[in-house]
Enzyme design. Sequence first.
Site, short mmCIF file in Angstrom:
data_model
loop_
_atom_site.label_atom_id
_atom_site.label_comp_id
_atom_site.label_asym_id
_atom_site.label_seq_id
_atom_site.Cartn_x
_atom_site.Cartn_y
_atom_site.Cartn_z
N GLU A 187 -59.85 5.77 21.84
CA GLU A 187 -59.39 5.57 23.22
C GLU A 187 -60.12 4.45 23.96
OE1 GLU A 187 -56.80 7.05 24.47
OE2 GLU A 187 -56.51 8.68 23.02
N THR A 188 -61.00 3.71 23.31
CA THR A 188 -61.75 2.65 23.97
C THR A 188 -60.78 1.61 24.51
OG1 THR A 188 -63.59 3.04 22.45
CG2 THR A 188 -63.61 0.96 23.67
N HIS B 100 -67.26 -10.82 0.40
CA HIS B 100 -67.96 -10.93 -0.88
C HIS B 100 -67.02 -10.65 -2.06
CE1 HIS B 100 -72.08 -10.13 1.17
NE2 HIS B 100 -71.82 -11.42 1.10
N SER C 291 -73.59 9.06 16.32
CA SER C 291 -74.33 8.59 15.14
C SER C 291 -73.67 9.03 13.84
CB SER C 291 -75.78 9.09 15.18
OG SER C 291 -76.48 8.47 16.21
N ARG D 148 -72.04 0.47 18.47
CA ARG D 148 -72.54 0.70 17.11
C ARG D 148 -71.41 0.74 16.08
NH1 ARG D 148 -77.64 4.05 16.35
NH2 ARG D 148 -76.27 5.28 15.04
N SER D 149 -70.23 1.16 16.48
CA SER D 149 -69.09 1.15 15.55
C SER D 149 -68.78 -0.28 15.10
CB SER D 149 -67.85 1.77 16.19
OG SER D 149 -68.07 3.13 16.45
N ARG E 5 -68.60 -7.33 3.22
CA ARG E 5 -68.36 -6.95 1.82
C ARG E 5 -66.96 -7.36 1.36
NH1 ARG E 5 -73.07 -7.21 0.34
NH2 ARG E 5 -74.43 -5.39 0.47
N ASP F 68 -68.55 1.16 2.46
CA ASP F 68 -69.15 0.83 1.16
C ASP F 68 -68.40 1.52 0.01
OD1 ASP F 68 -71.00 -0.88 2.25
OD2 ASP F 68 -72.67 0.53 2.16
N GLU G 298 -70.63 6.86 13.21
CA GLU G 298 -70.99 5.48 12.91
C GLU G 298 -71.58 5.34 11.51
OE1 GLU G 298 -71.83 5.15 17.63
OE2 GLU G 298 -73.48 5.50 16.24
N SER H 146 -63.18 3.27 15.77
CA SER H 146 -63.36 3.83 17.12
C SER H 146 -63.41 5.34 17.01
CB SER H 146 -62.22 3.41 18.04
OG SER H 146 -62.30 4.08 19.29
N GLY H 147 -64.56 5.92 17.31
CA GLY H 147 -64.68 7.38 17.22
C GLY H 147 -63.63 8.08 18.04
N SER H 148 -63.49 7.69 19.29
CA SER H 148 -62.54 8.36 20.19
C SER H 148 -61.11 7.89 20.00
CB SER H 148 -62.95 8.12 21.65
OG SER H 148 -62.75 6.76 22.01
#
Length: 188
Positions: free
Chosen positions: A90-91, A60, A150, A46-47, A57, A161, A153, A86-88
């Site tokens: 560490e991915t 654009h 969530s 989701r990230s 954008r 934005d 993300e 990346s939230g962590s």
Amino acid sequence: MEIVEYTTAITNELHRTLSAVSKEQADTFIQAVMDAKRIFVAGAGRSLLMIRGLAMRLMHLGFTAYVVGETTTPAITSSDLLIIASGSGETGSLKNMAAKAKDMGAALALISIYPKSAMGLMADYVIEIPATTSKVTDSNSQKSIQPGASLFEQSVLLLGDSLILKLSEQKNIKNQNEGLMKLHANLE
């Protein structure tokens, strides 16, 4: 809880989380975007979906922007910027990508909950989003009623934005929608 109550709770979480983002980190990040010849974005799950919105954008606004992994994405160079969400931080696949970009001399920007993560320590620019994820939690992160990452993300999308609005201001774009529509996809 009713749907409206959940919506209110989520928007309150987003306000609390995004209000804690560092102005200095955001300003430095914006300057890195302005200075880059081309901008590449990456993420996982989701990230990735959220950071793709930032790439669109940026395009654009007239920036040359690519999503890593697309078939038309060119090689990154030393005059480019890679932005990873990346939230962590560490991915594994994203850590490898970050290391490769650094090896190529590209600048690295990270949007993450954990600025001291492996990617955070590699990054030239970091924007810390004090959200939470089900993978890693600590006392410095904002708590959430939402599942998984969530809150992070959604914050990436809204931060992106907001960055676009600031970049529009910096580029002295008076009518964002007019410029956007000139570059908006027309084969839909």
